[in-house]
Design a protein around this motif. Sequence first.
Motif, mmCIF file in Angstrom:
data_model
loop_
_atom_site.group_PDB
_atom_site.id
_atom_site.type_symbol
_atom_site.label_atom_id
_atom_site.label_comp_id
_atom_site.label_asym_id
_atom_site.label_seq_id
_atom_site.Cartn_x
_atom_site.Cartn_y
_atom_site.Cartn_z
ATOM 1 N N LEU A 116 -6.406 0.616 11.821
ATOM 2 C CA LEU A 116 -7.064 1.324 10.729
ATOM 3 C C LEU A 116 -7.522 0.365 9.638
ATOM 4 O O LEU A 116 -8.554 0.577 9.003
ATOM 5 C CB LEU A 116 -6.135 2.387 10.148
ATOM 6 C CG LEU A 116 -5.785 3.552 11.069
ATOM 7 C CD1 LEU A 116 -4.736 4.439 10.428
ATOM 8 C CD2 LEU A 116 -7.025 4.346 11.438
ATOM 9 N N LYS A 117 -6.764 -0.677 9.432
ATOM 10 C CA LYS A 117 -7.164 -1.689 8.453
ATOM 11 C C LYS A 117 -8.362 -2.488 8.951
ATOM 12 O O LYS A 117 -9.324 -2.718 8.221
ATOM 13 C CB LYS A 117 -5.986 -2.620 8.160
ATOM 14 C CG LYS A 117 -6.243 -3.582 7.034
ATOM 15 C CD LYS A 117 -5.012 -4.376 6.687
ATOM 16 C CE LYS A 117 -5.282 -5.277 5.491
ATOM 17 N NZ LYS A 117 -4.082 -6.020 5.111
ATOM 18 N N ALA A 140 -9.577 1.275 4.042
ATOM 19 C CA ALA A 140 -10.385 1.015 2.845
ATOM 20 C C ALA A 140 -11.188 2.260 2.461
ATOM 21 O O ALA A 140 -11.304 2.598 1.278
ATOM 22 C CB ALA A 140 -11.313 -0.171 3.072
ATOM 23 N N ASN A 141 -11.736 2.953 3.455
ATOM 24 C CA ASN A 141 -12.496 4.179 3.184
ATOM 25 C C ASN A 141 -11.599 5.266 2.594
ATOM 26 O O ASN A 141 -11.999 5.973 1.662
ATOM 27 C CB ASN A 141 -13.165 4.693 4.454
ATOM 28 C CG ASN A 141 -14.283 3.801 4.918
ATOM 29 O OD1 ASN A 141 -14.849 3.020 4.146
ATOM 30 N ND2 ASN A 141 -14.609 3.875 6.198
ATOM 31 N N LEU A 142 -10.401 5.410 3.134
ATOM 32 C CA LEU A 142 -9.471 6.405 2.605
ATOM 33 C C LEU A 142 -9.045 6.061 1.178
ATOM 34 O O LEU A 142 -8.937 6.944 0.331
ATOM 35 C CB LEU A 142 -8.242 6.516 3.509
ATOM 36 C CG LEU A 142 -8.486 7.147 4.882
ATOM 37 C CD1 LEU A 142 -7.260 6.986 5.763
ATOM 38 C CD2 LEU A 142 -8.880 8.602 4.746
ATOM 39 N N TYR A 176 -9.717 8.609 -1.870
ATOM 40 C CA TYR A 176 -8.594 9.316 -2.479
ATOM 41 C C TYR A 176 -7.952 8.607 -3.671
ATOM 42 O O TYR A 176 -7.241 9.233 -4.443
ATOM 43 C CB TYR A 176 -7.524 9.608 -1.436
ATOM 44 C CG TYR A 176 -8.003 10.586 -0.400
ATOM 45 C CD1 TYR A 176 -8.161 11.925 -0.707
ATOM 46 C CD2 TYR A 176 -8.317 10.161 0.883
ATOM 47 C CE1 TYR A 176 -8.616 12.834 0.229
ATOM 48 C CE2 TYR A 176 -8.758 11.060 1.835
ATOM 49 C CZ TYR A 176 -8.909 12.388 1.501
ATOM 50 O OH TYR A 176 -9.363 13.282 2.436
ATOM 51 N N LEU A 177 -8.168 7.303 -3.829
ATOM 52 C CA LEU A 177 -7.485 6.589 -4.893
ATOM 53 C C LEU A 177 -8.398 6.073 -5.984
ATOM 54 O O LEU A 177 -7.940 5.669 -7.041
ATOM 55 C CB LEU A 177 -6.693 5.405 -4.309
ATOM 56 C CG LEU A 177 -5.607 5.777 -3.313
ATOM 57 C CD1 LEU A 177 -4.910 4.525 -2.823
ATOM 58 C CD2 LEU A 177 -4.620 6.751 -3.916
ATOM 59 N N SER A 220 0.809 -1.206 0.000
ATOM 60 C CA SER A 220 0.000 0.000 0.000
ATOM 61 C C SER A 220 0.850 1.267 0.000
ATOM 62 O O SER A 220 0.580 2.181 -0.749
ATOM 63 C CB SER A 220 -0.950 0.006 1.193
ATOM 64 O OG SER A 220 -0.228 -0.084 2.403
ATOM 65 N N CYS A 221 1.857 1.319 0.859
ATOM 66 C CA CYS A 221 2.691 2.522 0.905
ATOM 67 C C CYS A 221 3.904 2.237 1.772
ATOM 68 O O CYS A 221 3.974 1.227 2.461
ATOM 69 C CB CYS A 221 1.913 3.714 1.462
ATOM 70 S SG CYS A 221 1.432 3.524 3.191
ATOM 71 N N GLY A 222 4.813 3.148 1.732
ATOM 72 C CA GLY A 222 5.976 3.051 2.602
ATOM 73 C C GLY A 222 5.939 4.177 3.607
ATOM 74 O O GLY A 222 5.381 5.236 3.348
#
Length: 101
Positions: free
Chosen positions: A86-87, A93-95, A99-100, A63-65
Amino acid sequence: MWRLVIFKQAQLIVHDDNADIPRQIAEGKADIMITETVEAAHYVRMDKRLAAPLKDRPFTRHSCGILMQKGDQEWLNYINFVLAELKMDGTLANLEEKYLK
């Protein structure tokens, strides 16, 4: 090394300012930028001349670093805990949806 396999005829251009690459692409001075999904989605939102066709099918599922000072195990444990929470509660998932997508 993967560049040699996938893009045998590609000319690699290294930029000092990563944020300038999307403008170069939009103006036709470069063809593609391989970057993180989050960054690609951001640039597409900022400039309608750009597209991110693999945004929903990235090369990897990371997902990200997160960049942080090396050796701080307590802080690392806290970050991992917060990300897991958060997961689990659906916030990530909402974010991602907001945003994506």
